[in-house]
Design a protein around this motif. Structure first.
Motif, PDB file in Angstrom:
ATOM      1  N   ILE A 178       0.870  -1.173   0.000  1.00 52.42           N
ATOM      2  CA  ILE A 178       0.000   0.000   0.000  1.00 52.42           C
ATOM      3  C   ILE A 178       0.912   1.229   0.000  1.00 52.42           C
ATOM      4  O   ILE A 178       1.896   1.266   0.725  1.00 52.42           O
ATOM      5  CB  ILE A 178      -0.867   0.052   1.282  1.00 52.42           C
ATOM      6  N   VAL A 179       0.584   2.212  -0.802  1.00 48.05           N
ATOM      7  CA  VAL A 179       1.299   3.482  -0.781  1.00 48.05           C
ATOM      8  C   VAL A 179       0.278   4.552  -0.419  1.00 48.05           C
ATOM      9  O   VAL A 179      -0.770   4.654  -1.054  1.00 48.05           O
ATOM     10  CB  VAL A 179       1.939   3.793  -2.152  1.00 48.05           C
ATOM     11  N   ARG A 180       0.582   5.311   0.594  1.00 49.16           N
ATOM     12  CA  ARG A 180      -0.350   6.338   1.081  1.00 49.16           C
ATOM     13  C   ARG A 180       0.334   7.695   1.108  1.00 49.16           C
ATOM     14  O   ARG A 180       1.549   7.792   1.209  1.00 49.16           O
ATOM     15  CB  ARG A 180      -0.788   6.012   2.509  1.00 49.16           C
ATOM     16  N   SER A 181      -0.465   8.731   1.074  1.00 47.35           N
ATOM     17  CA  SER A 181       0.051  10.084   1.285  1.00 47.35           C
ATOM     18  C   SER A 181      -0.923  10.816   2.197  1.00 47.35           C
ATOM     19  O   SER A 181      -2.098  10.473   2.273  1.00 47.35           O
ATOM     20  CB  SER A 181       0.203  10.827  -0.043  1.00 47.35           C
ATOM     21  N   ARG A 182      -0.424  11.789   2.876  1.00 45.54           N
ATOM     22  CA  ARG A 182      -1.251  12.607   3.763  1.00 45.54           C
ATOM     23  C   ARG A 182      -1.876  13.744   2.959  1.00 45.54           C
ATOM     24  O   ARG A 182      -1.363  14.143   1.922  1.00 45.54           O
ATOM     25  CB  ARG A 182      -0.409  13.227   4.884  1.00 45.54           C
TER      26      ARG A 182
ATOM     27  N   THR B 278       2.980  11.615  15.568  1.00 45.13           N
ATOM     28  CA  THR B 278       1.853  10.686  15.668  1.00 45.13           C
ATOM     29  C   THR B 278       1.026  10.601  14.394  1.00 45.13           C
ATOM     30  O   THR B 278       0.520   9.534  14.058  1.00 45.13           O
ATOM     31  CB  THR B 278       0.938  11.071  16.846  1.00 45.13           C
ATOM     32  N   ILE B 279       0.904  11.687  13.662  1.00 42.34           N
ATOM     33  CA  ILE B 279       0.131  11.673  12.419  1.00 42.34           C
ATOM     34  C   ILE B 279       0.745  10.676  11.443  1.00 42.34           C
ATOM     35  O   ILE B 279       0.046   9.872  10.828  1.00 42.34           O
ATOM     36  CB  ILE B 279       0.064  13.082  11.801  1.00 42.34           C
ATOM     37  N   LEU B 280       2.070  10.697  11.315  1.00 40.15           N
ATOM     38  CA  LEU B 280       2.744   9.792  10.384  1.00 40.15           C
ATOM     39  C   LEU B 280       2.818   8.374  10.944  1.00 40.15           C
ATOM     40  O   LEU B 280       2.730   7.406  10.194  1.00 40.15           O
ATOM     41  CB  LEU B 280       4.136  10.325  10.047  1.00 40.15           C
TER      42      LEU B 280
ATOM     43  N   THR C  22      -1.381   1.681   7.198  1.00 40.79           N
ATOM     44  CA  THR C  22      -0.867   1.163   5.936  1.00 40.79           C
ATOM     45  C   THR C  22      -0.348  -0.255   6.101  1.00 40.79           C
ATOM     46  O   THR C  22      -0.613  -1.127   5.275  1.00 40.79           O
ATOM     47  CB  THR C  22       0.249   2.081   5.403  1.00 40.79           C
ATOM     48  N   ARG C  23       0.369  -0.523   7.194  1.00 41.17           N
ATOM     49  CA  ARG C  23       0.887  -1.869   7.460  1.00 41.17           C
ATOM     50  C   ARG C  23      -0.259  -2.865   7.605  1.00 41.17           C
ATOM     51  O   ARG C  23      -0.229  -3.962   7.049  1.00 41.17           O
ATOM     52  CB  ARG C  23       1.738  -1.866   8.716  1.00 41.17           C
ATOM     53  N   SER C  24      -1.292  -2.481   8.316  1.00 43.85           N
ATOM     54  CA  SER C  24      -2.453  -3.355   8.516  1.00 43.85           C
ATOM     55  C   SER C  24      -3.127  -3.683   7.185  1.00 43.85           C
ATOM     56  O   SER C  24      -3.477  -4.838   6.923  1.00 43.85           O
ATOM     57  CB  SER C  24      -3.440  -2.673   9.467  1.00 43.85           C
TER      58      SER C  24
END
Length: 76
Positions: free
Chosen positions: A19-23, A42-44, A51-53
């Motif tokens: 999974i690749v995510r961005s804020r 904490t946000i990251l 993302t790991r889950s």
């Protein structure tokens, strides 16, 4: 690969989940402010844990599609 106490009968190859995510802009601003204060961002951290889950879920779904009973050498 060897697993003590188990016999590998068949190798299905590599099964992956990624999974690749961005804020959002607001999330990035919040993370930037947290870096000024220092410590855990904490946000990251929350983004990485979510993302790991999701990557685990994708991995297990791919394993089920390949009709694998077990997984060996799983690393996320």
């Amino acid at each position: 690969m060897e697993l003590p106490g188990y016999r590998i009968v068949r190798n299905f190859g590599v099964v992956r989940g990624i999974i690749v995510r961005s804020r959002s802009v607001i999330g990035n601003l919040g993370a930037a402010l947290q870096t000024i204060v220092g410590g855990n961002i904490t946000i990251l951290t929350d983004l990485c844990e979510r993302t790991r889950s999701e990557a685990y879920e994708l991995l297990f779904a791919a394993r089920r599609r390949a009709r694998c009973e077990r997984g060996a050498g799983i690393s996320v």
